[in-house]
Design a protein around this motif. Structure first.
Motif, PDB file in Angstrom:
ATOM      1  N   LYS A 171      15.773 -31.309  20.245  1.00  0.00           N
ATOM      2  CA  LYS A 171      14.578 -31.652  19.492  1.00  0.00           C
ATOM      3  C   LYS A 171      14.716 -33.062  18.925  1.00  0.00           C
ATOM      4  N   LYS A 172      15.840 -33.298  18.247  1.00  0.00           N
ATOM      5  CA  LYS A 172      16.101 -34.643  17.717  1.00  0.00           C
ATOM      6  C   LYS A 172      17.561 -34.750  17.309  1.00  0.00           C
ATOM      7  N   VAL A 173      18.036 -35.993  17.217  1.00  0.00           N
ATOM      8  CA  VAL A 173      19.360 -36.274  16.675  1.00  0.00           C
ATOM      9  C   VAL A 173      19.168 -36.792  15.265  1.00  0.00           C
ATOM     10  N   ARG A 174      19.732 -36.092  14.272  1.00  0.00           N
ATOM     11  CA  ARG A 174      19.503 -36.442  12.877  1.00  0.00           C
ATOM     12  C   ARG A 174      20.365 -37.632  12.457  1.00  0.00           C
ATOM     13  N   GLU A 175      20.097 -38.143  11.268  1.00  0.00           N
ATOM     14  CA  GLU A 175      20.847 -39.294  10.762  1.00  0.00           C
ATOM     15  C   GLU A 175      22.326 -38.981  10.555  1.00  0.00           C
ATOM     16  N   ASP A 176      22.646 -37.701  10.314  1.00  0.00           N
ATOM     17  CA  ASP A 176      24.054 -37.319  10.140  1.00  0.00           C
ATOM     18  C   ASP A 176      24.728 -37.019  11.476  1.00  0.00           C
ATOM     19  N   ASN A 177      24.026 -37.355  12.589  1.00  0.00           N
ATOM     20  CA  ASN A 177      24.530 -37.172  13.960  1.00  0.00           C
ATOM     21  C   ASN A 177      24.580 -35.723  14.418  1.00  0.00           C
ATOM     22  N   LYS A 178      24.036 -34.804  13.622  1.00  0.00           N
ATOM     23  CA  LYS A 178      23.883 -33.428  14.080  1.00  0.00           C
ATOM     24  C   LYS A 178      22.629 -33.348  14.959  1.00  0.00           C
ATOM     25  N   VAL A 179      22.623 -32.375  15.859  1.00  0.00           N
ATOM     26  CA  VAL A 179      21.542 -32.274  16.847  1.00  0.00           C
ATOM     27  C   VAL A 179      20.729 -31.013  16.577  1.00  0.00           C
ATOM     28  N   ASP A 180      19.427 -31.166  16.377  1.00  0.00           N
ATOM     29  CA  ASP A 180      18.533 -30.017  16.259  1.00  0.00           C
ATOM     30  C   ASP A 180      18.188 -29.532  17.664  1.00  0.00           C
ATOM     31  N   ILE A 181      18.380 -28.240  17.888  1.00  0.00           N
ATOM     32  CA  ILE A 181      18.235 -27.659  19.222  1.00  0.00           C
ATOM     33  C   ILE A 181      17.150 -26.582  19.223  1.00  0.00           C
ATOM     34  N   SER A 182      16.362 -26.565  20.285  1.00  0.00           N
ATOM     35  CA  SER A 182      15.414 -25.487  20.543  1.00  0.00           C
ATOM     36  C   SER A 182      15.911 -24.697  21.741  1.00  0.00           C
ATOM     37  N   LEU A 183      15.702 -23.387  21.724  1.00  0.00           N
ATOM     38  CA  LEU A 183      16.059 -22.570  22.886  1.00  0.00           C
ATOM     39  C   LEU A 183      14.912 -22.487  23.874  1.00  0.00           C
ATOM     40  N   GLN A 184      13.780 -23.107  23.532  1.00  0.00           N
ATOM     41  CA  GLN A 184      12.634 -23.176  24.425  1.00  0.00           C
ATOM     42  C   GLN A 184      12.402 -24.622  24.851  1.00  0.00           C
ATOM     43  N   PRO A 185      11.935 -24.849  26.081  1.00  0.00           N
ATOM     44  CA  PRO A 185      11.613 -26.218  26.500  1.00  0.00           C
ATOM     45  C   PRO A 185      10.639 -26.861  25.526  1.00  0.00           C
ATOM     46  N   ILE A 186      10.912 -28.097  25.163  1.00  0.00           N
ATOM     47  CA  ILE A 186      10.085 -28.807  24.196  1.00  0.00           C
ATOM     48  C   ILE A 186       8.704 -29.080  24.774  1.00  0.00           C
ATOM     49  N   GLY A 187       7.671 -28.769  23.979  1.00  0.00           N
ATOM     50  CA  GLY A 187       6.315 -29.104  24.396  1.00  0.00           C
ATOM     51  C   GLY A 187       5.599 -28.029  25.178  1.00  0.00           C
ATOM     52  N   TYR A 188       6.287 -26.906  25.456  1.00  0.00           N
ATOM     53  CA  TYR A 188       5.631 -25.854  26.218  1.00  0.00           C
ATOM     54  C   TYR A 188       4.514 -25.180  25.432  1.00  0.00           C
ATOM     55  N   THR A 189       4.822 -24.881  24.158  1.00  0.00           N
ATOM     56  CA  THR A 189       3.866 -24.103  23.379  1.00  0.00           C
ATOM     57  C   THR A 189       3.775 -24.631  21.957  1.00  0.00           C
ATOM     58  N   ASN A 190       2.735 -24.199  21.306  1.00  0.00           N
ATOM     59  CA  ASN A 190       2.565 -24.549  19.893  1.00  0.00           C
ATOM     60  C   ASN A 190       1.833 -23.399  19.211  1.00  0.00           C
ATOM     61  N   PHE A 191       2.481 -22.239  19.176  1.00  0.00           N
ATOM     62  CA  PHE A 191       1.845 -21.051  18.645  1.00  0.00           C
ATOM     63  C   PHE A 191       2.229 -20.839  17.191  1.00  0.00           C
ATOM     64  N   ASN A 192       1.271 -20.332  16.433  1.00  0.00           N
ATOM     65  CA  ASN A 192       1.572 -19.965  15.064  1.00  0.00           C
ATOM     66  C   ASN A 192       2.240 -18.592  14.996  1.00  0.00           C
ATOM     67  N   ASP A 193       1.989 -17.761  16.006  1.00  0.00           N
ATOM     68  CA  ASP A 193       2.521 -16.409  16.045  1.00  0.00           C
ATOM     69  C   ASP A 193       3.844 -16.406  16.823  1.00  0.00           C
ATOM     70  N   PRO A 194       4.990 -16.127  16.163  1.00  0.00           N
ATOM     71  CA  PRO A 194       6.263 -16.115  16.886  1.00  0.00           C
ATOM     72  C   PRO A 194       6.313 -15.067  17.991  1.00  0.00           C
ATOM     73  N   ASN A 195       5.542 -13.971  17.859  1.00  0.00           N
ATOM     74  CA  ASN A 195       5.512 -12.970  18.923  1.00  0.00           C
ATOM     75  C   ASN A 195       4.838 -13.521  20.178  1.00  0.00           C
ATOM     76  N   ALA A 196       3.812 -14.351  19.993  1.00  0.00           N
ATOM     77  CA  ALA A 196       3.156 -14.980  21.138  1.00  0.00           C
ATOM     78  C   ALA A 196       4.133 -15.921  21.837  1.00  0.00           C
ATOM     79  N   GLU A 197       4.911 -16.663  21.043  1.00  0.00           N
ATOM     80  CA  GLU A 197       5.934 -17.545  21.603  1.00  0.00           C
ATOM     81  C   GLU A 197       6.957 -16.743  22.407  1.00  0.00           C
ATOM     82  N   MET A 198       7.400 -15.617  21.836  1.00  0.00           N
ATOM     83  CA  MET A 198       8.396 -14.780  22.493  1.00  0.00           C
ATOM     84  C   MET A 198       7.873 -14.219  23.816  1.00  0.00           C
ATOM     85  N   VAL A 199       6.635 -13.725  23.817  1.00  0.00           N
ATOM     86  CA  VAL A 199       6.045 -13.173  25.039  1.00  0.00           C
ATOM     87  C   VAL A 199       5.890 -14.263  26.095  1.00  0.00           C
ATOM     88  N   TYR A 200       5.464 -15.437  25.657  1.00  0.00           N
ATOM     89  CA  TYR A 200       5.263 -16.540  26.598  1.00  0.00           C
ATOM     90  C   TYR A 200       6.584 -16.955  27.250  1.00  0.00           C
TER      91      TYR A 200
END
Length: 280
Positions: free
Chosen positions: A193-222
């Motif tokens: 997702k991004k590399v922070r100023e402290d050099n730690k890396v924010d990670i998503s387990l889903q491909p970035i940009g695939y979805t933008n759902f407010n409902d986490p269940n919709a994200e999970m099903v997708y």
């Protein structure tokens, strides 16, 4: 010099009652015991072997496959514990020691822990450490947003799951962005997702940009649809027990999730299940 804790491709130079002697380009030799020797060979042949120290602190070669290499991270199980420390199963005849001073928490027999394989430069002995945060590569990780990486979950916190990224850097998968069961020791595909100023890396387990759902269940099903080649045999009339076994949610929550996906034209709802819409 033949490195310890790594694979080397070495040349067969002579045989003895104990096995074959192999050498590197600098003529250093190491024994490959009889039990690991090929049945047919010719002097000059090259073998890929793993080298470590035996019980007498001598370099020895093996064709066994280690579960971890020098400076890498892996989840290993403790076979026994003693006054010296914990001994882990890493696929070799000689178990891998985690000294007490290298244990982030006291290790227990039968439990698994994420460790890094390290080398004591004074003795050339290999040992493991579960003090993960002290062993990440220094400097800024050379990652770009959206880049696919390999992650190893080494701890669970209230915030989420600290991970090792590409066996080099520290990262975090935030709990509110996890839509499937995750546990310590899991090796997963992740996306930066991004590399922070402290050099730690924010990670998503889903491909970035695939979805933008407010409902986490919709994200999970997708995401489950993507993993299942675009088709799931679970529709709005499916049995509630089947839905719960697959997603761990109620039929009502599932119907709400697929309804949201349908409204966004992400899926098609069919009599026997749902499919991904090809119009994105």
């Amino acid at each position: 010099m033949i490195p310890v804790g790594k694979y080397s491709e070495l040349e067969i130079v002579r045989s003895t009652d104990n096995g074959l002697y192999l050498k590197d380009a600098f003529n250093e030799e190491v024994l490959l015991p009889n039990k690991y020797c090929p049945t047919k060979y010719t002097y000059g042949d090259k073998l890929k072997v793993f080298v470590y120290l035996d019980h007498e602190a001598r370099k020895v070669a093996t064709t066994l496959t280690p579960r971890i290499l020098l400076n890498e991270f892996a989840s290993l199980k403790v076979k026994s514990a003693s006054d010296i420390g914990a001994f882990m199963d890493w696929g070799m005849e000689k178990d891998l020691l985690v000294p007490f001073r290298e244990q982030a928490v006291p290790m227990e027999e039968g439990e698994s822990y994420v460790v890094q394989l390290s080398l004591d430069h004074k003795t050339s002995r290999l040992y493991a450490s579960s003090k993960i945060e002290n062993r990440f590569e220094e400097g800024r990780p050379p990652f770009s947003p959206g880049q696919e990486v390999e992650v190893l979950v080494y701890r669970e916190t209230e915030l989420g799951y600290p991970v090792v990224v590409n066996s080099l850097y520290g990262g975090m998968v935030f709990r509110n962005e996890v839509f499937k069961p995750v546990k310590v020791g899991d090796q997963l595909k992740g996306f930066v997702k991004k590399v922070r100023e402290d050099n730690k890396v924010d990670i998503s387990l889903q491909p970035i940009g695939y979805t933008n759902f407010n409902d986490p269940n919709a994200e999970m099903v997708y995401q489950k649809l993507i993993e299942s080649d675009g088709t799931l045999k679970l529709g709005d009339k499916s049995d509630a027990e089947d839905i719960y076994k697959t997603f761990g949610i109620s039929k009502k929550a599932y119907k709400k999730a697929i309804g949201a996906l349908y409204k966004q034209k992400k899926i098609l709802i069919k009599p026997d299940g749902i499919t991904l819409s090809r119009k994105k």
